[in-house]
Write a protein that holds these residues in place. Structure first.
Motif, PDB file in Angstrom:
ATOM      1  N   SER A 186     -30.176   0.001 -43.697  1.00 48.10           N
ATOM      2  CA  SER A 186     -28.880   0.180 -42.677  1.00 48.10           C
ATOM      3  C   SER A 186     -27.942   0.501 -43.234  1.00 48.10           C
ATOM      4  CB  SER A 186     -28.869  -1.242 -42.037  1.00 48.10           C
ATOM      5  OG  SER A 186     -30.056  -1.817 -41.363  1.00 48.10           O
ATOM      6  N   GLY A 187     -26.939   1.245 -42.193  1.00 49.71           N
ATOM      7  CA  GLY A 187     -25.519   1.522 -42.583  1.00 49.71           C
ATOM      8  C   GLY A 187     -24.697   0.715 -42.089  1.00 49.71           C
ATOM      9  N   SER A 188     -23.379   1.128 -41.923  1.00 46.51           N
ATOM     10  CA  SER A 188     -22.381   0.286 -41.208  1.00 46.51           C
ATOM     11  C   SER A 188     -22.382   0.224 -39.794  1.00 46.51           C
ATOM     12  CB  SER A 188     -21.033   0.881 -41.603  1.00 46.51           C
ATOM     13  OG  SER A 188     -20.611   2.124 -41.398  1.00 46.51           O
ATOM     14  N   GLY A 189     -23.319   0.963 -39.099  1.00 48.31           N
ATOM     15  CA  GLY A 189     -23.389   1.040 -37.710  1.00 48.31           C
ATOM     16  C   GLY A 189     -23.875   2.467 -37.335  1.00 48.31           C
ATOM     17  N   PRO A 190     -24.269   2.814 -36.177  1.00 49.67           N
ATOM     18  CA  PRO A 190     -24.732   3.889 -35.628  1.00 49.67           C
ATOM     19  C   PRO A 190     -23.881   5.244 -35.696  1.00 49.67           C
ATOM     20  CG  PRO A 190     -24.339   2.578 -33.662  1.00 49.67           C
ATOM     21  CD  PRO A 190     -23.880   1.786 -34.925  1.00 49.67           C
ATOM     22  N   ILE A 191     -24.385   6.224 -35.660  1.00 54.34           N
ATOM     23  CA  ILE A 191     -23.738   7.579 -35.351  1.00 54.34           C
ATOM     24  C   ILE A 191     -22.237   7.518 -34.840  1.00 54.34           C
ATOM     25  CG2 ILE A 191     -24.872   8.725 -33.722  1.00 54.34           C
ATOM     26  CD1 ILE A 191     -25.027  11.004 -35.301  1.00 54.34           C
ATOM     27  N   THR A 192     -21.409   8.195 -35.309  1.00 56.76           N
ATOM     28  CA  THR A 192     -19.973   8.372 -34.718  1.00 56.76           C
ATOM     29  C   THR A 192     -20.452   8.976 -33.244  1.00 56.76           C
ATOM     30  OG1 THR A 192     -18.922   8.618 -36.756  1.00 56.76           O
ATOM     31  CG2 THR A 192     -17.830   9.156 -34.706  1.00 56.76           C
ATOM     32  N   SER A 193     -19.468   8.591 -32.356  1.00 62.36           N
ATOM     33  CA  SER A 193     -19.463   9.194 -31.124  1.00 62.36           C
ATOM     34  C   SER A 193     -19.154  10.856 -30.700  1.00 62.36           C
ATOM     35  CB  SER A 193     -18.813   8.513 -29.788  1.00 62.36           C
ATOM     36  OG  SER A 193     -17.458   8.592 -30.077  1.00 62.36           O
ATOM     37  N   GLY A 194     -19.953  11.441 -29.851  1.00 62.83           N
ATOM     38  CA  GLY A 194     -19.414  12.681 -29.731  1.00 62.83           C
ATOM     39  C   GLY A 194     -17.810  13.050 -29.394  1.00 62.83           C
ATOM     40  N   ASP A 195     -17.442  12.030 -28.591  1.00 65.42           N
ATOM     41  CA  ASP A 195     -15.971  12.259 -28.129  1.00 65.42           C
ATOM     42  C   ASP A 195     -15.051  12.126 -29.368  1.00 65.42           C
ATOM     43  OD1 ASP A 195     -16.539  12.221 -25.526  1.00 65.42           O
ATOM     44  OD2 ASP A 195     -16.308  10.130 -25.222  1.00 65.42           O
ATOM     45  N   SER A 196     -15.371  11.635 -30.405  1.00 63.67           N
ATOM     46  CA  SER A 196     -14.710  11.403 -31.795  1.00 63.67           C
ATOM     47  C   SER A 196     -15.048  12.609 -32.723  1.00 63.67           C
ATOM     48  CB  SER A 196     -15.037   9.969 -32.304  1.00 63.67           C
ATOM     49  OG  SER A 196     -14.417   9.095 -31.736  1.00 63.67           O
ATOM     50  N   PHE A 197     -16.333  12.834 -32.545  1.00 65.36           N
ATOM     51  CA  PHE A 197     -16.963  13.828 -33.803  1.00 65.36           C
ATOM     52  C   PHE A 197     -16.536  15.274 -33.316  1.00 65.36           C
ATOM     53  CE2 PHE A 197     -20.313  16.655 -35.637  1.00 65.36           C
ATOM     54  CZ  PHE A 197     -19.828  16.305 -36.723  1.00 65.36           C
ATOM     55  N   TYR A 198     -16.604  15.748 -32.108  1.00 66.19           N
ATOM     56  CA  TYR A 198     -16.470  17.151 -31.770  1.00 66.19           C
ATOM     57  C   TYR A 198     -14.922  17.435 -31.789  1.00 66.19           C
ATOM     58  CZ  TYR A 198     -21.363  17.010 -31.100  1.00 66.19           C
ATOM     59  OH  TYR A 198     -22.982  16.811 -31.165  1.00 66.19           O
ATOM     60  N   ASN A 199     -14.348  18.568 -32.162  1.00 65.80           N
ATOM     61  CA  ASN A 199     -13.190  18.984 -31.863  1.00 65.80           C
ATOM     62  C   ASN A 199     -13.453  19.468 -30.300  1.00 65.80           C
ATOM     63  OD1 ASN A 199     -11.316  21.137 -31.144  1.00 65.80           O
ATOM     64  ND2 ASN A 199     -10.438  20.547 -33.155  1.00 65.80           N
ATOM     65  N   GLN A 200     -12.849  18.873 -29.376  1.00 65.16           N
ATOM     66  CA  GLN A 200     -13.245  19.314 -27.919  1.00 65.16           C
ATOM     67  C   GLN A 200     -12.815  20.585 -27.731  1.00 65.16           C
ATOM     68  OE1 GLN A 200     -14.823  17.232 -26.032  1.00 65.16           O
ATOM     69  NE2 GLN A 200     -14.989  16.102 -27.918  1.00 65.16           N
ATOM     70  N   GLU A 201     -11.611  21.331 -28.251  1.00 58.11           N
ATOM     71  CA  GLU A 201     -11.293  22.463 -28.044  1.00 58.11           C
ATOM     72  C   GLU A 201     -12.283  23.216 -28.535  1.00 58.11           C
ATOM     73  OE1 GLU A 201      -7.507  25.527 -28.246  1.00 58.11           O
ATOM     74  OE2 GLU A 201      -7.514  23.849 -29.654  1.00 58.11           O
ATOM     75  N   ASP A 202     -12.696  23.206 -29.662  1.00 58.37           N
ATOM     76  CA  ASP A 202     -13.906  24.206 -30.310  1.00 58.37           C
ATOM     77  C   ASP A 202     -15.050  23.934 -29.234  1.00 58.37           C
ATOM     78  OD1 ASP A 202     -12.163  24.464 -32.361  1.00 58.37           O
ATOM     79  OD2 ASP A 202     -13.195  23.460 -33.940  1.00 58.37           O
ATOM     80  N   LEU A 203     -15.497  22.660 -28.977  1.00 57.43           N
ATOM     81  CA  LEU A 203     -16.664  22.480 -28.144  1.00 57.43           C
ATOM     82  C   LEU A 203     -16.524  23.308 -26.893  1.00 57.43           C
ATOM     83  CD1 LEU A 203     -19.574  21.353 -27.361  1.00 57.43           C
ATOM     84  CD2 LEU A 203     -18.280  19.428 -26.835  1.00 57.43           C
ATOM     85  N   TYR A 204     -15.363  23.375 -26.174  1.00 60.09           N
ATOM     86  CA  TYR A 204     -14.736  24.052 -25.038  1.00 60.09           C
ATOM     87  C   TYR A 204     -15.259  25.425 -25.210  1.00 60.09           C
ATOM     88  CZ  TYR A 204     -12.193  25.499 -20.862  1.00 60.09           C
ATOM     89  OH  TYR A 204     -11.889  25.946 -19.618  1.00 60.09           O
ATOM     90  N   TRP A 205     -14.415  26.009 -25.932  1.00 64.81           N
ATOM     91  CA  TRP A 205     -14.534  27.672 -26.067  1.00 64.81           C
ATOM     92  C   TRP A 205     -15.962  28.057 -26.700  1.00 64.81           C
ATOM     93  CZ3 TRP A 205     -11.738  29.907 -23.096  1.00 64.81           C
ATOM     94  CH2 TRP A 205     -10.504  29.588 -22.850  1.00 64.81           C
ATOM     95  N   LEU A 206     -16.485  27.139 -27.663  1.00 63.51           N
ATOM     96  CA  LEU A 206     -17.733  27.663 -28.134  1.00 63.51           C
ATOM     97  C   LEU A 206     -18.883  27.689 -27.212  1.00 63.51           C
ATOM     98  CD1 LEU A 206     -19.031  28.756 -31.015  1.00 63.51           C
ATOM     99  CD2 LEU A 206     -19.888  25.963 -31.258  1.00 63.51           C
ATOM    100  N   SER A 207     -18.789  26.567 -26.145  1.00 60.56           N
ATOM    101  CA  SER A 207     -19.869  26.473 -25.215  1.00 60.56           C
ATOM    102  C   SER A 207     -19.681  27.668 -24.121  1.00 60.56           C
ATOM    103  CB  SER A 207     -19.780  25.159 -24.423  1.00 60.56           C
ATOM    104  OG  SER A 207     -18.536  24.990 -23.842  1.00 60.56           O
ATOM    105  N   ARG A 208     -18.464  28.101 -24.254  1.00 59.52           N
ATOM    106  CA  ARG A 208     -18.288  29.145 -22.907  1.00 59.52           C
ATOM    107  C   ARG A 208     -18.559  30.433 -23.688  1.00 59.52           C
ATOM    108  NH1 ARG A 208     -16.099  25.079 -21.020  1.00 59.52           N
ATOM    109  NH2 ARG A 208     -15.557  24.928 -18.867  1.00 59.52           N
ATOM    110  N   ILE A 209     -18.356  30.852 -24.771  1.00 58.00           N
ATOM    111  CA  ILE A 209     -18.939  32.110 -25.297  1.00 58.00           C
ATOM    112  C   ILE A 209     -20.304  32.151 -25.548  1.00 58.00           C
ATOM    113  CG2 ILE A 209     -18.585  31.332 -27.904  1.00 58.00           C
ATOM    114  CD1 ILE A 209     -17.503  34.785 -26.002  1.00 58.00           C
ATOM    115  N   ILE A 210     -20.799  30.971 -25.917  1.00 56.23           N
ATOM    116  CA  ILE A 210     -22.309  30.942 -25.949  1.00 56.23           C
ATOM    117  C   ILE A 210     -22.908  31.269 -24.613  1.00 56.23           C
ATOM    118  CG2 ILE A 210     -24.387  29.391 -26.067  1.00 56.23           C
ATOM    119  CD1 ILE A 210     -22.757  27.999 -28.384  1.00 56.23           C
ATOM    120  N   TYR A 211     -22.415  30.751 -23.416  1.00 63.26           N
ATOM    121  CA  TYR A 211     -22.645  31.086 -22.297  1.00 63.26           C
ATOM    122  C   TYR A 211     -22.449  32.426 -21.797  1.00 63.26           C
ATOM    123  CZ  TYR A 211     -23.136  30.797 -17.171  1.00 63.26           C
ATOM    124  OH  TYR A 211     -23.676  31.058 -15.635  1.00 63.26           O
TER     125      TYR A 211
END
Length: 271
Positions: free
Chosen positions: A141-166
């Motif tokens: 066991s570690g100190s707890g489960p995986i960090t949330s996506g809201d904290s882990f992902y740079n939201q601007e990167d996710l926004y634009w990367l998902s759009r260019i992929i689409y």
């Protein structure tokens, strides 16, 4: 009363109780969690050098308060600080809003939902150590489960990367979508290109959707998933920095000046 995952779809169970370790002999691997062997109610197998395990005994050993239900065609686990979704056939699992790549897919065998042990433990925040001398996998066991996506992902990167992929590969397979994301992120990491996702995408004369407005279209759910997977490190395009659709664009310049990497669906990738 001890909490259990329940029987779910077309008579298939979530593999919460088994009479014996059906795949243990096949895998030839033993397991322990925090020093305690997993023997009963546990299955495992090795497929293409990947060790698959039934998820529930490991989840329950690390998070005794966990509950699991079958809903929306998948196993859904809830525990303190953890929300986990495992859909048979999917090439990823979802943990606290993050997507973790499973290239060979989540399995459903004899009523058991099975996932690669290292991917599962990443979601659970646990460490995995392989002891080759006695064929044993030790999970801690570690100190707890995986960090949330809201904290882990740079939201601007996710926004634009998902759009260019689409815009570039919305009609391609998940692997093809990830590959387009890989090209963008490979450029970010390269000294030949700008060093942010936004600047790479909007660099002049590079991505047509950035200039014709298609980049602004709302991406599908799978395109967002592909962007998350690429940001997590999933890679289907190696070190590629370019891609083209040979059916509508000539590949002669790339063939002369670049190294061919792969063809995935409609796109050829070059480094």
């Amino acid at each position: 009363m001890k909490k259990r995952a329940l029987c779910a779809l077309a008579g298939l169970a979530l593999c919460v109780s088994l009479t014996g370790p059906a795949y243990a002999a096949e895998s030839g691997v033993s397991f322990e969690v925090n020093g305690t062997p997993l023997v009963q109610e546990f299955t495992s197998k090795v497929e293409n050098d990947t060790t698959y395990v039934s998820y529930w005994p490991i989840v329950q050993a690390i998070y005794p308060d966990a509950t699991a239900v079958w809903a929306n065609g998948q196993a859904e686990v809830t525990a303190s600080g953890l929300k986990l979704e495992l859909k048979p056939g999917a090439k990823y699992i979802v943990a606290n809003g993050r997507c973790l790549y499973v290239p060979t897919g989540v399995k459903l065998e004899d009523g058991c939902v099975m996932v690669p042990v290292r991917t599962l433990c990443t979601a659970l925040g646990a460490q995995v150590v392989w002891n080759g001398e006695d064929g044993r996998i030790a999970i801690t066991s570690g100190s707890g489960p995986i960090t949330s996506g809201d904290s882990f992902y740079n939201q601007e990167d996710l926004y634009w990367l998902s759009r260019i992929i689409y815009a570039e590969s919305g009609n391609q397979s998940l692997e093809g979508k990830i590959a387009v994301g890989n090209v963008v992120l490979n450029r970010v990491a390269s000294t030949q290109f700008p060093n942010t996702v936004y600047d790479v995408i909007f660099q002049r004369n590079q991505f047509t959707p950035a200039s014709n407005g298609r980049i602004q279209k709302t991406p599908t759910a799978e395109c967002v998933i592909a962007a998350k997977l690429a940001l997590e490190g999933a890679n289907t395009a190696g070190n590629a920095l370019y891609f083209i659709n040979p059916s509508i664009s000539s590949s002669s310049w790339f063939s002369r000046n670049c190294t061919y990497v792969a063809t995935i669906g409609a796109h050829a990738f070059f480094a």
